[in-house]
Motif scaffolding. Structure first.
Motif, PDB file in Angstrom:
ATOM      1  N   GLY A  60       0.978  -7.907 -14.080  1.00 18.25           N
ATOM      2  CA  GLY A  60       1.363  -6.452 -13.866  1.00 18.25           C
ATOM      3  C   GLY A  60       1.270  -5.627 -12.671  1.00 18.25           C
ATOM      4  N   ILE A  61       1.038  -6.328 -11.602  1.00 19.18           N
ATOM      5  CA  ILE A  61       1.790  -5.569 -10.178  1.00 19.18           C
ATOM      6  C   ILE A  61       0.715  -7.045  -9.521  1.00 19.18           C
ATOM      7  CG2 ILE A  61       1.624  -3.273 -10.727  1.00 19.18           C
ATOM      8  CD1 ILE A  61      -1.104  -3.406  -8.824  1.00 19.18           C
ATOM      9  N   ASP A  62       2.109  -7.137  -8.300  1.00 15.25           N
ATOM     10  CA  ASP A  62       1.600  -8.391  -7.578  1.00 15.25           C
ATOM     11  C   ASP A  62       0.669  -7.607  -5.890  1.00 15.25           C
ATOM     12  OD1 ASP A  62       3.361  -6.623  -5.564  1.00 15.25           O
ATOM     13  OD2 ASP A  62       5.027  -8.125  -5.528  1.00 15.25           O
ATOM     14  N   GLY A  63       0.861  -8.662  -5.379  1.00 14.68           N
ATOM     15  CA  GLY A  63      -0.956  -8.528  -4.265  1.00 14.68           C
ATOM     16  C   GLY A  63       0.002  -7.470  -3.647  1.00 14.68           C
ATOM     17  N   VAL A  64       1.478  -7.451  -2.769  1.00 14.45           N
ATOM     18  CA  VAL A  64       1.829  -5.621  -2.234  1.00 14.45           C
ATOM     19  C   VAL A  64       1.609  -4.767  -2.747  1.00 14.45           C
ATOM     20  CG1 VAL A  64       4.168  -5.053  -1.014  1.00 14.45           C
ATOM     21  CG2 VAL A  64       3.345  -7.595  -1.424  1.00 14.45           C
ATOM     22  N   GLU A  65       1.773  -4.917  -4.142  1.00  5.70           N
ATOM     23  CA  GLU A  65       1.620  -3.152  -4.455  1.00  5.70           C
ATOM     24  C   GLU A  65       0.012  -2.864  -4.780  1.00  5.70           C
ATOM     25  OE1 GLU A  65       2.235   0.164  -5.963  1.00  5.70           O
ATOM     26  OE2 GLU A  65       3.532  -0.983  -5.518  1.00  5.70           O
ATOM     27  N   ALA A  66      -0.789  -4.176  -5.365  1.00  8.89           N
ATOM     28  CA  ALA A  66      -2.046  -3.647  -4.738  1.00  8.89           C
ATOM     29  C   ALA A  66      -2.670  -3.147  -3.839  1.00  8.89           C
ATOM     30  CB  ALA A  66      -2.592  -5.111  -5.696  1.00  8.89           C
ATOM     31  N   THR A  67      -2.386  -4.114  -2.961  1.00  8.61           N
ATOM     32  CA  THR A  67      -2.449  -3.848  -1.429  1.00  8.61           C
ATOM     33  C   THR A  67      -2.692  -1.944  -0.948  1.00  8.61           C
ATOM     34  OG1 THR A  67      -2.190  -5.622  -0.894  1.00  8.61           O
ATOM     35  CG2 THR A  67      -2.410  -3.854   0.739  1.00  8.61           C
ATOM     36  N   ARG A  68      -0.772  -1.481  -1.688  1.00  7.60           N
ATOM     37  CA  ARG A  68      -0.418  -0.596  -1.149  1.00  7.60           C
ATOM     38  C   ARG A  68      -0.962   0.704  -2.004  1.00  7.60           C
ATOM     39  NH1 ARG A  68       4.690  -1.618  -2.707  1.00  7.60           N
ATOM     40  NH2 ARG A  68       5.156  -2.135  -0.900  1.00  7.60           N
ATOM     41  N   ARG A  69      -1.308   0.596  -3.046  1.00  6.32           N
ATOM     42  CA  ARG A  69      -2.012   1.521  -3.866  1.00  6.32           C
ATOM     43  C   ARG A  69      -3.893   1.345  -3.487  1.00  6.32           C
ATOM     44  NH1 ARG A  69      -0.996   0.242 -10.483  1.00  6.32           N
ATOM     45  NH2 ARG A  69       1.614   0.542 -10.290  1.00  6.32           N
ATOM     46  N   ILE A  70      -4.675   0.864  -2.662  1.00  9.56           N
ATOM     47  CA  ILE A  70      -5.836   0.415  -2.562  1.00  9.56           C
ATOM     48  C   ILE A  70      -5.397   1.297  -0.871  1.00  9.56           C
ATOM     49  CG2 ILE A  70      -7.452  -0.820  -0.862  1.00  9.56           C
ATOM     50  CD1 ILE A  70      -6.819  -3.756  -2.467  1.00  9.56           C
ATOM     51  N   ALA A  96       3.479  -7.550   2.833  1.00  8.92           N
ATOM     52  CA  ALA A  96       1.987  -6.953   2.520  1.00  8.92           C
ATOM     53  C   ALA A  96       1.418  -6.808   3.603  1.00  8.92           C
ATOM     54  CB  ALA A  96       1.737  -8.950   2.020  1.00  8.92           C
ATOM     55  N   LEU A  97       2.041  -7.585   4.739  1.00 13.98           N
ATOM     56  CA  LEU A  97       1.508  -6.684   6.257  1.00 13.98           C
ATOM     57  C   LEU A  97       1.454  -5.491   5.967  1.00 13.98           C
ATOM     58  CD1 LEU A  97       0.460  -6.642   8.996  1.00 13.98           C
ATOM     59  CD2 LEU A  97       3.054  -7.271   9.683  1.00 13.98           C
ATOM     60  N   ARG A  98       2.835  -4.353   5.783  1.00 12.30           N
ATOM     61  CA  ARG A  98       3.191  -3.543   5.646  1.00 12.30           C
ATOM     62  C   ARG A  98       2.514  -2.601   4.659  1.00 12.30           C
ATOM     63  NH1 ARG A  98       9.852  -4.400   6.984  1.00 12.30           N
ATOM     64  NH2 ARG A  98       9.599  -5.019   8.787  1.00 12.30           N
ATOM     65  N   ALA A  99       2.095  -3.186   4.111  1.00 12.25           N
ATOM     66  CA  ALA A  99       1.337  -2.335   3.100  1.00 12.25           C
ATOM     67  C   ALA A  99       0.183  -2.250   3.283  1.00 12.25           C
ATOM     68  CB  ALA A  99       1.342  -3.027   1.521  1.00 12.25           C
ATOM     69  N   THR A 199      -4.771  -2.076  21.024  1.00 14.94           N
ATOM     70  CA  THR A 199      -5.138  -1.030  21.005  1.00 14.94           C
ATOM     71  C   THR A 199      -3.903   0.553  21.961  1.00 14.94           C
ATOM     72  OG1 THR A 199      -7.577  -1.044  21.526  1.00 14.94           O
ATOM     73  CG2 THR A 199      -6.513   0.837  21.995  1.00 14.94           C
ATOM     74  N   LYS A 200      -3.757  -0.015  22.528  1.00 14.70           N
ATOM     75  CA  LYS A 200      -2.285   0.495  23.376  1.00 14.70           C
ATOM     76  C   LYS A 200      -0.901   0.561  22.155  1.00 14.70           C
ATOM     77  CE  LYS A 200      -3.894  -0.726  28.091  1.00 14.70           C
ATOM     78  NZ  LYS A 200      -2.974  -1.634  29.380  1.00 14.70           N
ATOM     79  N   VAL A 201      -0.144  -0.498  21.738  1.00 12.51           N
ATOM     80  CA  VAL A 201       0.370  -0.087  21.017  1.00 12.51           C
ATOM     81  C   VAL A 201       0.014   0.515  19.399  1.00 12.51           C
ATOM     82  CG1 VAL A 201       1.673  -2.276  22.601  1.00 12.51           C
ATOM     83  CG2 VAL A 201       0.345  -2.815  20.064  1.00 12.51           C
ATOM     84  N   GLY A 202      -1.111  -0.077  19.236  1.00 12.46           N
ATOM     85  CA  GLY A 202      -1.547   0.735  17.868  1.00 12.46           C
ATOM     86  C   GLY A 202      -1.472   0.032  16.378  1.00 12.46           C
ATOM     87  N   ALA A 203      -1.248  -1.498  16.751  1.00  9.59           N
ATOM     88  CA  ALA A 203      -1.976  -1.891  15.729  1.00  9.59           C
ATOM     89  C   ALA A 203      -3.419  -2.609  15.172  1.00  9.59           C
ATOM     90  CB  ALA A 203      -1.666  -3.824  16.088  1.00  9.59           C
ATOM     91  N   ARG A 204      -3.158  -2.467  14.018  1.00  9.61           N
ATOM     92  CA  ARG A 204      -4.557  -2.168  13.426  1.00  9.61           C
ATOM     93  C   ARG A 204      -4.913  -3.817  13.366  1.00  9.61           C
ATOM     94  NH1 ARG A 204      -1.708  -1.896   8.685  1.00  9.61           N
ATOM     95  NH2 ARG A 204      -0.486  -3.547   7.730  1.00  9.61           N
ATOM     96  N   ASP A 205      -4.472  -5.033  13.730  1.00  4.40           N
ATOM     97  CA  ASP A 205      -4.653  -6.322  13.725  1.00  4.40           C
ATOM     98  C   ASP A 205      -3.727  -7.042  14.399  1.00  4.40           C
ATOM     99  OD1 ASP A 205      -3.613  -6.797  11.791  1.00  4.40           O
ATOM    100  OD2 ASP A 205      -4.953  -5.801  10.088  1.00  4.40           O
ATOM    101  N   ARG A 206      -4.600  -8.238  14.584  1.00  2.00           N
ATOM    102  CA  ARG A 206      -2.972  -9.404  15.090  1.00  2.00           C
ATOM    103  C   ARG A 206      -2.187  -9.471  14.319  1.00  2.00           C
ATOM    104  NH1 ARG A 206      -5.615 -13.158  18.748  1.00  2.00           N
ATOM    105  NH2 ARG A 206      -4.309 -15.126  19.593  1.00  2.00           N
ATOM    106  N   ALA A 207      -2.092  -9.310  12.698  1.00  2.00           N
ATOM    107  CA  ALA A 207      -0.650  -9.774  12.162  1.00  2.00           C
ATOM    108  C   ALA A 207       0.145  -8.787  12.561  1.00  2.00           C
ATOM    109  CB  ALA A 207      -1.565  -9.445  10.871  1.00  2.00           C
ATOM    110  N   GLN A 208      -0.731  -7.388  12.495  1.00  2.00           N
ATOM    111  CA  GLN A 208       0.364  -6.240  12.693  1.00  2.00           C
ATOM    112  C   GLN A 208       0.594  -6.314  14.153  1.00  2.00           C
ATOM    113  OE1 GLN A 208      -1.152  -2.369  12.875  1.00  2.00           O
ATOM    114  NE2 GLN A 208       0.184  -1.765  10.937  1.00  2.00           N
TER     115      GLN A 208
END
Length: 220
Positions: A60-70, A96-99, A199-208
């Motif tokens: 159907g759609i992969d996890g990247v596209e599903a995450t983007r839609r979420i 997926a990170l960018r999504a 917080t300073k660089v605007g990253a939502r979490d460690r991965a970003q």
């Protein structure tokens, strides 16, 4: 406090295995398990959950596209997403990170690691296993950005020298305990520096944060 989890994977045996592992923590409740990425957004419109465990490859759609839609309907602070992958294609992990994924865990993690990763992400952090970090680092170093993101680089200028040191070590794939030992500080101090840097660089979490570090040209 109970966290409601949605499992999305096209393999029934994988879904069953994840459900069995999550029984280790009575605070994690599996709300449902779906076999198709196309089912995710319609399900979430009627059934709120706290976190989605998302397979990267599905029909159907992969996890990247599903995450983007979420993310079009559910911001990261309201609904968390962890991508489950084998990390054999680093570019998909980065996509997926960018999504909008909040973390990455290998399908080979132990039950304790899976539970810990989920609780970390539900609590507002980001799960980034050693395999995930290696995948991101491998992709970034093999294919460095052709142009340094100057806006991101300016954000990193706001970091203290100590915060910058922690960020570089995070981007090199080290965990809090390893960084603490290398810097002769406590793991709590490392986590505090990392959170302030995010917080300073605007990253939502460690991965970003890892992604931003490489895009700013700050290679370990």
């Amino acid at each position: 406090m109970t966290s409601r989890i949605l499992i999305v994977d096209d393999q029934a045996e994988i879904r069953a295995g994840i459900k069995a592992m999550l029984r280790l923590d009575p605070g994690l409740v599996v709300a449902a398990d779906l076999s198709d990425g196309l089912q995710v957004v319609p399900y979430l419109r009627e059934n709120p959950v706290d976190l989605v465990l998302m397979d990267i490859r599905m029909p159907g759609i992969d996890g990247v596209e599903a995450t983007r839609r979420i993310r079009k309907e559910h911001p990261p602070e309201k609904l968390r997403v962890i991508v489950l992958t084998t990390f054999d294609q680093d570019d998909i992990v980065l996509a997926a990170l960018r999504a909008g994924a909040n973390g990455f865990l290998s399908k080979t993690v132990s039950p304790a690691e899976l539970v810990a990763g989920i609780n970390e992400v539900v609590g507002g952090g980001g799960a980034l296993s050693a395999a995930a970090t290696a995948a991101l680092i491998g992709h970034m170093t093999d294919s460095p950005p052709p142009v340094i993101d100057q806006e991101l680089l300016r954000r990193f200028d706001a970091l203290t020298p100590r915060e910058r040191d922690v960020v570089i070590l995070v981007a090199s794939g080290l965990g809090n305990d390893e960084i603490a030992a290398q810097m002769s500080v406590s793991p709590f101090t490392v986590k505090t520096h990392a959170v302030r840097a995010m917080t300073k660089v605007g990253a939502r979490d460690r991965a970003q944060l890892v992604s931003f570090t490489f895009r700013a040209g700050l290679y370990p």
